[in-house]
Design a protein around this motif. Structure first.
Motif, PDB file in Angstrom:
ATOM      1  N   GLY A  79      20.520 -18.622   9.919  1.00 48.31           N
ATOM      2  CA  GLY A  79      20.239 -19.385  11.128  1.00 48.31           C
ATOM      3  C   GLY A  79      19.730 -18.472  12.229  1.00 48.31           C
ATOM      4  N   LEU A  80      19.224 -19.078  13.280  1.00 49.66           N
ATOM      5  CA  LEU A  80      18.639 -18.312  14.380  1.00 49.66           C
ATOM      6  C   LEU A  80      19.599 -18.329  15.562  1.00 49.66           C
ATOM      7  N   LYS A  81      20.356 -17.247  15.714  1.00 46.20           N
ATOM      8  CA  LYS A  81      21.320 -17.149  16.793  1.00 46.20           C
ATOM      9  C   LYS A  81      20.629 -16.739  18.094  1.00 46.20           C
ATOM     10  N   PRO A  82      21.164 -17.130  19.247  1.00 47.02           N
ATOM     11  CA  PRO A  82      20.533 -16.790  20.526  1.00 47.02           C
ATOM     12  C   PRO A  82      20.283 -15.297  20.711  1.00 47.02           C
ATOM     13  N   LEU A  83      21.203 -14.460  20.241  1.00 47.58           N
ATOM     14  CA  LEU A  83      21.048 -13.024  20.437  1.00 47.58           C
ATOM     15  C   LEU A  83      19.906 -12.440  19.618  1.00 47.58           C
ATOM     16  N   SER A  84      19.588 -13.071  18.495  1.00 49.93           N
ATOM     17  CA  SER A  84      18.516 -12.547  17.635  1.00 49.93           C
ATOM     18  C   SER A  84      17.199 -13.292  17.830  1.00 49.93           C
ATOM     19  N   ARG A  85      17.187 -14.306  18.700  1.00 45.93           N
ATOM     20  CA  ARG A  85      15.997 -15.138  18.862  1.00 45.93           C
ATOM     21  C   ARG A  85      14.812 -14.340  19.389  1.00 45.93           C
ATOM     22  N   ASP A  86      15.039 -13.528  20.406  1.00 44.88           N
ATOM     23  CA  ASP A  86      13.933 -12.807  21.032  1.00 44.88           C
ATOM     24  C   ASP A  86      13.250 -11.867  20.039  1.00 44.88           C
ATOM     25  N   SER A  87      14.049 -11.121  19.275  1.00 46.17           N
ATOM     26  CA  SER A  87      13.457 -10.188  18.308  1.00 46.17           C
ATOM     27  C   SER A  87      12.746 -10.944  17.192  1.00 46.17           C
ATOM     28  N   PHE A  88      13.278 -12.094  16.796  1.00 49.72           N
ATOM     29  CA  PHE A  88      12.625 -12.904  15.768  1.00 49.72           C
ATOM     30  C   PHE A  88      11.257 -13.388  16.236  1.00 49.72           C
ATOM     31  N   LEU A  89      11.201 -13.924  17.447  1.00 48.51           N
ATOM     32  CA  LEU A  89       9.939 -14.456  17.971  1.00 48.51           C
ATOM     33  C   LEU A  89       8.914 -13.342  18.173  1.00 48.51           C
TER      34      LEU A  89
ATOM     35  N   SER B 109       8.749 -10.620  16.425  1.00 50.16           N
ATOM     36  CA  SER B 109       8.288 -10.188  15.096  1.00 50.16           C
ATOM     37  C   SER B 109       7.263 -11.163  14.526  1.00 50.16           C
ATOM     38  N   VAL B 110       7.440 -12.471  14.795  1.00 52.55           N
ATOM     39  CA  VAL B 110       6.468 -13.465  14.337  1.00 52.55           C
ATOM     40  C   VAL B 110       5.133 -13.250  15.046  1.00 52.55           C
ATOM     41  N   THR B 111       5.189 -13.098  16.372  1.00 51.23           N
ATOM     42  CA  THR B 111       3.963 -12.880  17.145  1.00 51.23           C
ATOM     43  C   THR B 111       3.258 -11.614  16.684  1.00 51.23           C
ATOM     44  N   ARG B 112       4.025 -10.554  16.489  1.00 46.36           N
ATOM     45  CA  ARG B 112       3.428  -9.276  16.063  1.00 46.36           C
ATOM     46  C   ARG B 112       2.814  -9.398  14.671  1.00 46.36           C
ATOM     47  N   ALA B 113       3.474 -10.110  13.771  1.00 48.31           N
ATOM     48  CA  ALA B 113       2.937 -10.279  12.422  1.00 48.31           C
ATOM     49  C   ALA B 113       1.627 -11.063  12.443  1.00 48.31           C
ATOM     50  N   CYS B 114       1.563 -12.124  13.248  1.00 42.79           N
ATOM     51  CA  CYS B 114       0.334 -12.914  13.343  1.00 42.79           C
ATOM     52  C   CYS B 114      -0.792 -12.102  13.960  1.00 42.79           C
ATOM     53  N   GLN B 115      -0.460 -11.300  14.972  1.00 46.64           N
ATOM     54  CA  GLN B 115      -1.475 -10.442  15.576  1.00 46.64           C
ATOM     55  C   GLN B 115      -1.941  -9.376  14.592  1.00 46.64           C
TER      56      GLN B 115
END
Length: 332
Positions: free
Chosen positions: A123-133, A135-141
């Motif tokens: 699951g996506l916990k609040p503390l890990s949300r920022d790093s997850f998002l 990483s997604v943005t960086r991967a797409c870029q």
């Protein structure tokens, strides 16, 4: 190029852009919550409206709270335009066309998808949300950079660019439509609380804040932000710039008369819009954005009719009810 391959590449680019834009939206909304005073009401429901997925969300969840909205937009397999579903669809479209792109692109998208899939286990916990998002943005870029830096300037690259810029124009208009509806005053005397912060968030959701300050050199105001995001020729994510990119790519393809005519018409409508007047009339701006959305659907239909085989459909999903109807019509 086979029409099936062209369509797979087109939708691959649309899904990558969709995943990146969705990650940006959630990240900016999260940060805006930290900037806004505690008494200020800020609804997560806005993100559902921007993505046009209200009907699907309401069928799955009873309440539009932070946890439900974030889970739905990030990791839901039932939502075709969540980050997870977008990356899965992009991966599947690329899997069937791996022979036309460099191996590094396939490896990167496969790696990104597997990492996001692992996130669903915990699951996506609040503390890990920022790093997850991030990483997604960086991967797409990274994927966009790999495409730009390694793929030859052939028709494969052209269809990737068409999908990316059409999806980008679509998302920019969605953000403008939903956000401006809450931020533009109905009368000149009306003051909207924390308007400056919220217009900044609109710019940041499109990575346009620093470019706005460099080029506009004015404090962040609604009419100026609208003009910048709709009509700026230099901003990569402005609607006008995205449509110009679509037109340039279409010119390099054969049989481009109809799709290019549709793209030219929409581009003229965007360029000629009286933003100053629209900023004083939110209802008129909403109607104009609706017309742009219809134009984007017409442009997609024109591209599909000119270049894609109706009998062979790639993995795709609609981001809105209008797009769903369009895809269904194509399949019929």
């Amino acid at each position: 190029m086979l029409s099936r391959v062209a369509e797979n590449l087109y939708w691959l680019a649309r899904y990558l852009e969709r995943a990146e834009d969705t990650a940006r939206l959630i990240s900016v909304n999260s940060n805006l919550l930290l900037d806004m005073p505690g008494k200020a009401a800020l609804s997560w429901s806005t993100l559902i409206d921007i993505t046009g997925s209200g009907e699907v969300f309401d069928a799955l969840f009873e309440e539009r709270n932070e946890r439900n909205v974030v889970d739905f937009l990030c990791l839901s397999r039932e939502h075709d335009s969540s980050i997870l579903s977008s990356m899965a669809n992009a991966r599947e479209n690329l899997r069937t066309t791996r022979d036309v792109v460099p191996r590094e692109i396939w490896e990167e998208i496969n790696h990104c998808y597997l990492e996001i899939s692992e996130q669903t286990l915990t699951g996506l916990k609040p503390l890990s949300r920022d790093s997850f998002l991030k990483s997604v943005t960086r991967a797409c870029q990274t994927l966009t950079g790999l495409i730009e830096g390694t793929l030859s300037h052939t028709e494969a690259r052209t269809f990737l660019s068409l999908g990316r810029h059409l999806e980008r124009a679509d998302m920019t208009t969605r953000i403008i439509d939903v956000r401006s509806n809450n931020l533009l005053p109905r009368n000149p005397e009306e003051l909207i609380p924390f308007e400056h912060l919220q217009w900044m968030s609109v710019l940041k959701s499109l990575t346009a804040y620093q470019m706005y300050r460099q080029q506009v050199r004015l404090r962040v105001r609604g009419p100026d932000v609208l003009r910048f995001l709709l009509q700026n020729h230099a901003l990569p994510r402005s609607v006008l710039r995205s449509l110009e990119e679509v037109s340039w790519e279409l010119e390099s393809l054969p049989h481009h008369d109809r799709p290019l005519a549709v793209a030219t018409l929409i581009r003229a409508e965007v360029a000629e819009a009286d933003v100053q007047a629209l900023a004083r009339a939110p209802e008129q701006l909403h109607r104009l954005i609706d017309e742009f959305q219809i134009g984007f659907n017409n442009l997609h239909e024109a591209i599909a009719s000119a270049y894609f085989a109706v009998s062979e459909r790639p993995v795709m999903a609609a981001q809105s009810q209008e797009q769903s109807a369009l895809v269904d019509d194509d399949e019929d």
